[in-house]
Scaffold this motif. Structure first.
Motif, mmCIF file in Angstrom:
data_model
loop_
_atom_site.group_PDB
_atom_site.id
_atom_site.type_symbol
_atom_site.label_atom_id
_atom_site.label_comp_id
_atom_site.label_asym_id
_atom_site.label_seq_id
_atom_site.Cartn_x
_atom_site.Cartn_y
_atom_site.Cartn_z
ATOM 1 N N GLN A 134 0.864 -1.181 0.000
ATOM 2 C CA GLN A 134 0.000 0.000 0.000
ATOM 3 C C GLN A 134 0.900 1.231 0.000
ATOM 4 N N THR B 162 0.820 5.377 0.718
ATOM 5 C CA THR B 162 0.098 6.527 1.244
ATOM 6 C C THR B 162 1.066 7.699 1.296
ATOM 7 N N PRO C 24 -1.883 -1.848 5.081
ATOM 8 C CA PRO C 24 -2.982 -2.591 4.462
ATOM 9 C C PRO C 24 -3.359 -3.832 5.277
#
Length: 128
Positions: free
Chosen positions: A4, A6, A117
Protein backbone atom coordinates in the motif's frame (compact mmCIF):
# COMPACT_ATOMS: atom_id res chain seq x y z
CA UNK A 1 3.00 -9.91 -0.23
CA UNK A 2 0.58 -7.07 0.44
CA UNK A 3 1.50 -3.47 -0.44
CA UNK A 4 0.00 0.00 0.00
CA UNK A 5 1.27 3.51 -0.77
CA UNK A 6 0.10 6.53 1.24
CA UNK A 7 1.58 9.99 0.61
CA UNK A 8 4.65 8.49 -0.99
CA UNK A 9 5.31 5.99 1.80
CA UNK A 10 5.11 2.38 0.60
CA UNK A 11 4.29 -0.35 3.11
CA UNK A 12 5.04 -3.97 2.12
CA UNK A 13 4.04 -6.89 4.36
CA UNK A 14 5.07 -10.56 4.29
CA UNK A 15 3.62 -13.05 6.78
CA UNK A 16 4.68 -16.45 8.13
CA UNK A 17 3.07 -19.07 10.32
CA UNK A 18 5.48 -19.84 13.18
CA UNK A 19 3.68 -22.75 14.86
CA UNK A 20 1.31 -23.70 17.65
CA UNK A 21 1.75 -24.12 21.38
CA UNK A 22 -0.31 -24.37 24.55
CA UNK A 23 -0.59 -21.45 26.95
CA UNK A 24 -2.91 -21.57 29.98
CA UNK A 25 -4.45 -24.80 28.67
CA UNK A 26 -5.36 -23.16 25.34
CA UNK A 27 -3.97 -23.75 21.88
CA UNK A 28 -2.29 -20.61 20.54
CA UNK A 29 -1.20 -19.87 16.96
CA UNK A 30 1.96 -17.83 16.39
CA UNK A 31 2.38 -15.65 13.31
CA UNK A 32 5.29 -13.53 12.18
CA UNK A 33 5.30 -10.58 9.84
CA UNK A 34 8.01 -8.59 8.12
CA UNK A 35 7.25 -5.01 7.17
CA UNK A 36 9.25 -2.77 4.86
CA UNK A 37 8.57 0.97 4.99
CA UNK A 38 9.95 2.69 1.88
CA UNK A 39 10.07 6.45 1.48
CA UNK A 40 9.18 7.19 -2.14
CA UNK A 41 8.40 10.86 -1.39
CA UNK A 42 10.69 13.87 -1.80
CA UNK A 43 10.74 14.68 1.93
CA UNK A 44 12.44 13.11 4.94
CA UNK A 45 9.99 11.52 7.36
CA UNK A 46 10.05 9.86 10.78
CA UNK A 47 7.83 7.08 12.08
CA UNK A 48 6.57 8.17 15.50
CA UNK A 49 3.88 5.64 16.48
CA UNK A 50 1.92 2.59 15.38
CA UNK A 51 -1.73 1.58 15.72
CA UNK A 52 -2.88 -1.99 15.05
CA UNK A 53 -6.26 -3.69 14.87
CA UNK A 54 -5.80 -7.45 15.23
CA UNK A 55 -8.76 -9.62 14.29
CA UNK A 56 -8.94 -13.24 15.39
CA UNK A 57 -11.60 -15.64 14.04
CA UNK A 58 -12.51 -16.72 17.60
CA UNK A 59 -12.03 -13.53 19.63
CA UNK A 60 -13.05 -9.90 19.73
CA UNK A 61 -10.74 -7.55 17.77
CA UNK A 62 -7.80 -6.22 19.74
CA UNK A 63 -6.24 -2.77 19.41
CA UNK A 64 -2.52 -2.28 20.04
CA UNK A 65 -0.89 1.14 19.90
CA UNK A 66 2.41 2.61 20.99
CA UNK A 67 5.48 4.60 20.12
CA UNK A 68 7.71 3.54 17.26
CA UNK A 69 8.20 -0.02 16.02
CA UNK A 70 10.21 -2.58 18.02
CA UNK A 71 11.69 0.23 20.12
CA UNK A 72 12.75 2.41 17.17
CA UNK A 73 11.50 5.60 15.53
CA UNK A 74 13.25 5.37 12.17
CA UNK A 75 14.01 8.45 10.08
CA UNK A 76 13.73 7.82 6.35
CA UNK A 77 15.27 10.14 3.80
CA UNK A 78 13.90 10.06 0.25
CA UNK A 79 14.70 6.67 -1.31
CA UNK A 80 15.48 4.98 2.02
CA UNK A 81 13.62 2.10 3.62
CA UNK A 82 13.35 0.42 7.01
CA UNK A 83 12.51 -3.26 7.51
CA UNK A 84 11.54 -4.91 10.78
CA UNK A 85 10.01 -8.17 11.91
CA UNK A 86 7.48 -8.80 14.66
CA UNK A 87 4.66 -11.18 15.46
CA UNK A 88 1.39 -11.89 17.20
CA UNK A 89 -0.49 -14.71 18.87
CA UNK A 90 -4.04 -15.70 17.93
CA UNK A 91 -6.57 -18.02 19.51
CA UNK A 92 -7.47 -19.41 16.08
CA UNK A 93 -5.70 -20.51 12.92
CA UNK A 94 -7.15 -17.51 11.03
CA UNK A 95 -6.99 -13.77 11.54
CA UNK A 96 -5.92 -10.48 10.06
CA UNK A 97 -4.12 -7.28 10.97
CA UNK A 98 -4.37 -3.72 9.72
CA UNK A 99 -3.56 -0.29 11.02
CA UNK A 100 -1.54 2.83 10.46
CA UNK A 101 1.74 4.53 11.30
CA UNK A 102 1.77 8.07 12.65
CA UNK A 103 4.59 9.90 10.90
CA UNK A 104 6.01 13.39 10.73
CA UNK A 105 7.19 15.13 7.57
CA UNK A 106 10.42 17.05 8.33
CA UNK A 107 9.88 19.57 5.51
CA UNK A 108 6.36 20.63 6.51
CA UNK A 109 6.63 19.59 10.22
CA UNK A 110 3.14 18.09 9.84
CA UNK A 111 1.98 14.77 11.23
CA UNK A 112 0.28 12.33 8.87
CA UNK A 113 -1.00 8.76 8.88
CA UNK A 114 0.29 6.01 6.62
CA UNK A 115 -2.12 3.14 6.13
CA UNK A 116 -0.94 -0.40 6.82
CA UNK A 117 -2.98 -2.59 4.46
CA UNK A 118 -5.03 -5.51 5.73
CA UNK A 119 -2.96 -8.68 5.75
CA UNK A 120 -4.24 -12.14 6.50
CA UNK A 121 -2.80 -14.54 9.02
CA UNK A 122 -3.58 -18.19 8.34
CA UNK A 123 -2.04 -21.48 9.32
CA UNK A 124 -1.29 -23.51 6.16
CA UNK A 125 -2.82 -26.70 7.58
CA UNK A 126 -6.16 -24.93 8.03
CA UNK A 127 -6.48 -23.92 4.37
CA UNK A 128 -8.29 -25.96 1.71
Amino acid sequence: MVQQVTRGIKISVETTFEGTFYKNHKMRYAFGYKITIANQSKDSVQLMARHWRITDALSAPETVAGEGVIGKKPVLKPGESHTYSSGCLLNSAFGAMQGFYQMVNFTTTRNFKVKIPVFKLSAPFALN
